[in-house]
Scaffold this motif. Structure first.
Motif, mmCIF file in Angstrom:
data_model
loop_
_atom_site.group_PDB
_atom_site.id
_atom_site.type_symbol
_atom_site.label_atom_id
_atom_site.label_comp_id
_atom_site.label_asym_id
_atom_site.label_seq_id
_atom_site.Cartn_x
_atom_site.Cartn_y
_atom_site.Cartn_z
ATOM 1 N N ASN A 178 0.826 -1.212 0.000
ATOM 2 C CA ASN A 178 0.000 0.000 0.000
ATOM 3 C C ASN A 178 0.857 1.256 0.000
ATOM 4 O O ASN A 178 0.526 2.247 -0.667
ATOM 5 C CB ASN A 178 -0.921 -0.003 1.212
ATOM 6 C CG ASN A 178 -2.099 -0.937 1.044
ATOM 7 O OD1 ASN A 178 -2.290 -1.529 -0.027
ATOM 8 N ND2 ASN A 178 -2.900 -1.101 2.086
ATOM 9 N N LEU A 179 1.971 1.244 0.756
ATOM 10 C CA LEU A 179 2.870 2.403 0.744
ATOM 11 C C LEU A 179 3.473 2.607 -0.643
ATOM 12 O O LEU A 179 3.569 3.738 -1.142
ATOM 13 C CB LEU A 179 3.975 2.216 1.786
ATOM 14 C CG LEU A 179 3.568 2.283 3.262
ATOM 15 C CD1 LEU A 179 4.793 2.095 4.154
ATOM 16 C CD2 LEU A 179 2.889 3.610 3.590
ATOM 17 N N LEU A 180 3.895 1.500 -1.270
ATOM 18 C CA LEU A 180 4.461 1.598 -2.619
ATOM 19 C C LEU A 180 3.406 2.058 -3.627
ATOM 20 O O LEU A 180 3.693 2.887 -4.507
ATOM 21 C CB LEU A 180 5.027 0.243 -3.041
ATOM 22 C CG LEU A 180 6.276 -0.233 -2.275
ATOM 23 C CD1 LEU A 180 6.569 -1.688 -2.615
ATOM 24 C CD2 LEU A 180 7.465 0.645 -2.629
ATOM 25 N N ASP A 181 2.197 1.549 -3.482
ATOM 26 C CA ASP A 181 1.121 1.920 -4.399
ATOM 27 C C ASP A 181 0.804 3.403 -4.294
ATOM 28 O O ASP A 181 0.636 4.102 -5.305
ATOM 29 C CB ASP A 181 -0.119 1.076 -4.086
ATOM 30 C CG ASP A 181 -1.142 1.133 -5.207
ATOM 31 O OD1 ASP A 181 -0.725 1.238 -6.376
ATOM 32 O OD2 ASP A 181 -2.346 1.088 -4.913
ATOM 33 N N ILE B 294 12.250 0.174 6.953
ATOM 34 C CA ILE B 294 12.019 0.174 5.515
ATOM 35 C C ILE B 294 11.312 1.481 5.195
ATOM 36 O O ILE B 294 10.230 1.763 5.727
ATOM 37 C CB ILE B 294 11.162 -1.023 5.061
ATOM 38 C CG1 ILE B 294 11.906 -2.343 5.292
ATOM 39 C CG2 ILE B 294 10.804 -0.880 3.576
ATOM 40 C CD1 ILE B 294 11.138 -3.571 4.840
ATOM 41 N N THR B 295 11.923 2.293 4.338
ATOM 42 C CA THR B 295 11.411 3.620 4.022
ATOM 43 C C THR B 295 11.024 3.679 2.551
ATOM 44 O O THR B 295 11.785 3.231 1.677
ATOM 45 C CB THR B 295 12.468 4.703 4.318
ATOM 46 O OG1 THR B 295 12.812 4.643 5.708
ATOM 47 C CG2 THR B 295 11.933 6.092 3.992
ATOM 48 N N VAL B 296 9.837 4.215 2.276
ATOM 49 C CA VAL B 296 9.352 4.450 0.912
ATOM 50 C C VAL B 296 9.294 5.955 0.711
ATOM 51 O O VAL B 296 8.593 6.661 1.448
ATOM 52 C CB VAL B 296 7.971 3.812 0.698
ATOM 53 C CG1 VAL B 296 7.470 4.119 -0.711
ATOM 54 C CG2 VAL B 296 8.035 2.308 0.921
ATOM 55 N N ALA B 297 10.029 6.460 -0.300
ATOM 56 C CA ALA B 297 10.101 7.905 -0.551
ATOM 57 C C ALA B 297 9.670 8.201 -1.980
ATOM 58 O O ALA B 297 10.085 7.522 -2.920
ATOM 59 C CB ALA B 297 11.530 8.414 -0.303
ATOM 60 N N ASN B 298 8.818 9.218 -2.143
ATOM 61 C CA ASN B 298 8.416 9.668 -3.480
ATOM 62 C C ASN B 298 8.431 11.197 -3.525
ATOM 63 O O ASN B 298 8.184 11.878 -2.524
ATOM 64 C CB ASN B 298 7.029 9.135 -3.843
ATOM 65 C CG ASN B 298 5.933 9.749 -2.994
ATOM 66 O OD1 ASN B 298 6.062 9.822 -1.787
ATOM 67 N ND2 ASN B 298 4.848 10.175 -3.616
ATOM 68 N N ARG C 39 8.564 10.772 2.964
ATOM 69 C CA ARG C 39 9.287 9.584 3.437
ATOM 70 C C ARG C 39 8.412 8.867 4.484
ATOM 71 O O ARG C 39 8.212 9.357 5.595
ATOM 72 C CB ARG C 39 10.636 9.972 4.052
ATOM 73 C CG ARG C 39 11.580 10.619 3.038
ATOM 74 C CD ARG C 39 12.882 11.051 3.712
ATOM 75 N NE ARG C 39 13.570 9.932 4.332
ATOM 76 C CZ ARG C 39 14.404 9.122 3.691
ATOM 77 N NH1 ARG C 39 14.645 9.312 2.395
ATOM 78 N NH2 ARG C 39 14.994 8.134 4.332
ATOM 79 N N PHE C 40 7.882 7.719 4.077
ATOM 80 C CA PHE C 40 7.094 6.871 4.976
ATOM 81 C C PHE C 40 7.971 5.702 5.416
ATOM 82 O O PHE C 40 8.451 4.934 4.573
ATOM 83 C CB PHE C 40 5.839 6.345 4.261
ATOM 84 C CG PHE C 40 4.855 7.420 3.893
ATOM 85 C CD1 PHE C 40 3.813 7.734 4.746
ATOM 86 C CD2 PHE C 40 4.980 8.114 2.693
ATOM 87 C CE1 PHE C 40 2.897 8.713 4.414
ATOM 88 C CE2 PHE C 40 4.074 9.100 2.354
ATOM 89 C CZ PHE C 40 3.026 9.404 3.213
#
Length: 405
Positions: A311-314, A334-338, A394-395
């Motif tokens: 869900n974070l990546l989506d 684990i960090t998801v950044a966009n 950054r999540f």
């Protein structure tokens, strides 16, 4: 501290006080009794020495009766209360092994052993008092045993409640007493039955709704494939896909409310990332860049944690204005950044269901992604953190409790 421990502590305190009080009472009474014996035997002894010197045996016995004294046979002493030498003999007061107090007078060659008949009454009263104290202690022990017996069914009720809380919804208490504890047991059984019925009904409803919704959706998608391509058909197809996605999302949320849905296992952060990527419908792999700085072990439900990361990546792919989306794997993070414009609402507001930021109004979605992520992490005791830095959202999922803020 449990109620049984409290009752046991109170009982031991009461028993100790009762034993201490009875010991002190017995000690005081014994001292008073011995003091009374000493005083009386000393007074009587002076008179008896005179009578033994002047009176005959018959006269001596008559005079001894006036002092409530009777002659008895000699008995070996256990403890001397008094030993006094006399010019013409010996004067002794002692306690025998049978707990009698005797007066021994030796005048020249004559020995007599005397016992006071009136002192027996005082001794009997002391025995009665000691017996009453012993009976009181026995009653206290019996009351303690009765209370423990009355409260022992609480263990069974508590065990049934714990099994019910752990997911055994058919767990019931077998206590059938007619007192208040039996009423508590029956009330719990009624409550458990009601909750079990509600849970079973909800599970059946979820299965039925999921089946009934997906069947017409699948038929609609199949029918759309037979229709010639047009803007209207593409819109309808997209709507059906979104309805199918919404159905699955709502089912996932409802499953998270159950307490027994998580299946814990050990796996690596790399396995978690690969599982999350496999759930994405990703046409261009270059849209995501992975920076693997560390590979650590995670304890949790792989399916649900991969859903949270998916869900974070989506969301990152959906709302990014510049690709690639960056995934950083560091120790216990684990960090998801966009890259995208800053949020118009506080981050905490976006965790509520069906809540979306102003920038996301033009994109497809239901505002449930972050809510599901938060629910999954809460179930595991993990944390979701957020920061906006240099144009990047950054999540981060934090997998260690000692790192939580």
């Amino acid at each position: 501290m449990s109620i049984f421990t409290k009752i046991t502590v109170l009982f031991l305190i009461s028993l100790s006080l009762m034993i201490g009080i009875s010991y002190q009472i017995d000690k005081i009474n014994s001292q008073k009794y011995e003091s009374l014996i000493l005083q009386k035997y000393l007074l009587d002894g002076r008179k008896i020495f005179t009578w033994m010197a002047t009176a005959s045996n018959d006269e001596l016995n008559r005079k001894l009766k006036t002092l409530n004294l009777i002659q008895t046979s000699a008995q070996p002493p256990q403890r001397y209360l008094l030993q006094q030498p006399h010019t013409f003999g010996v004067f002794e007061i002692y306690e025998t092994h049978s707990e009698e107090y005797l007066l021994h007078i030796r005048y020249i060659d004559d020995d007599i052993y005397l016992r006071d008949t009136t002192l027996q009454t005082n001794q009997k009263e002391q025995w009665v008092l000691n017996a009453l104290v012993a009976a009181d202690i026995a009653v206290l022990i019996i009351i303690f045993a009765i209370i423990l017996r009355m409260l022992s069914p609480l263990h069974s009720i508590a065990a049934s409640m714990r099994r019910f809380a752990s997911g055994e919804y058919d767990s019931r208490s077998r206590v059938r007493s007619s007192d208040e504890i039996g009423e508590v047991s029956q009330t719990y059984n009624d409550m458990a039955q009601t909750i079990e019925n509600l849970i079973r009904a909800r599970e059946e409803l979820l299965r039925d709704v999921g089946h009934e919704l997906r069947t017409p959706i699948a038929r609609g998608l199949f029918a759309m494939e037979q229709i010639e391509s047009s803007d209207a058909s593409e819109t309808l197809k997209r709507s059906l896909h979104e309805l199918d996605q919404l159905t699955q999302t709502l089912l996932d949320i409802e499953k998270l409310h159950a307490t027994d849905t998580l299946r814990y296992e050990s796996f690596s952060a790399e396995t978690l990332l690969l599982s999350a990527l496999s759930k994405l419908c990703l046409s261009d792999e270059s849209a995501i860049r992975i920076d693997m700085h560390a590979n650590f072990t995670v304890q949790g439900d792989l399916n649900y944690l991969s859903l949270a990361l998916k869900n974070l990546l989506d969301n990152a792919l959906k709302y990014a204005d510049l690709l690639p989306v960056i995934v950083e794997v560091s120790l216990h993070h684990i960090t998801v950044a966009n890259h995208a414009a800053a949020l118009q609402k506080p981050f905490e507001n976006l965790l509520a269901p069906f809540t979306r930021d102003e920038h996301s109004r033009t994109t497809h979605g239901f505002g449930l992604g972050l809510n599901i992520v938060q629910k999954i992490l809460d179930k595991h005791g993990f944390q979701l953190s957020y920061e906006y830095h240099e144009g990047y959202h950054r999540f981060s999922i934090i997998f260690r409790s000692d790192l939580l803020t």
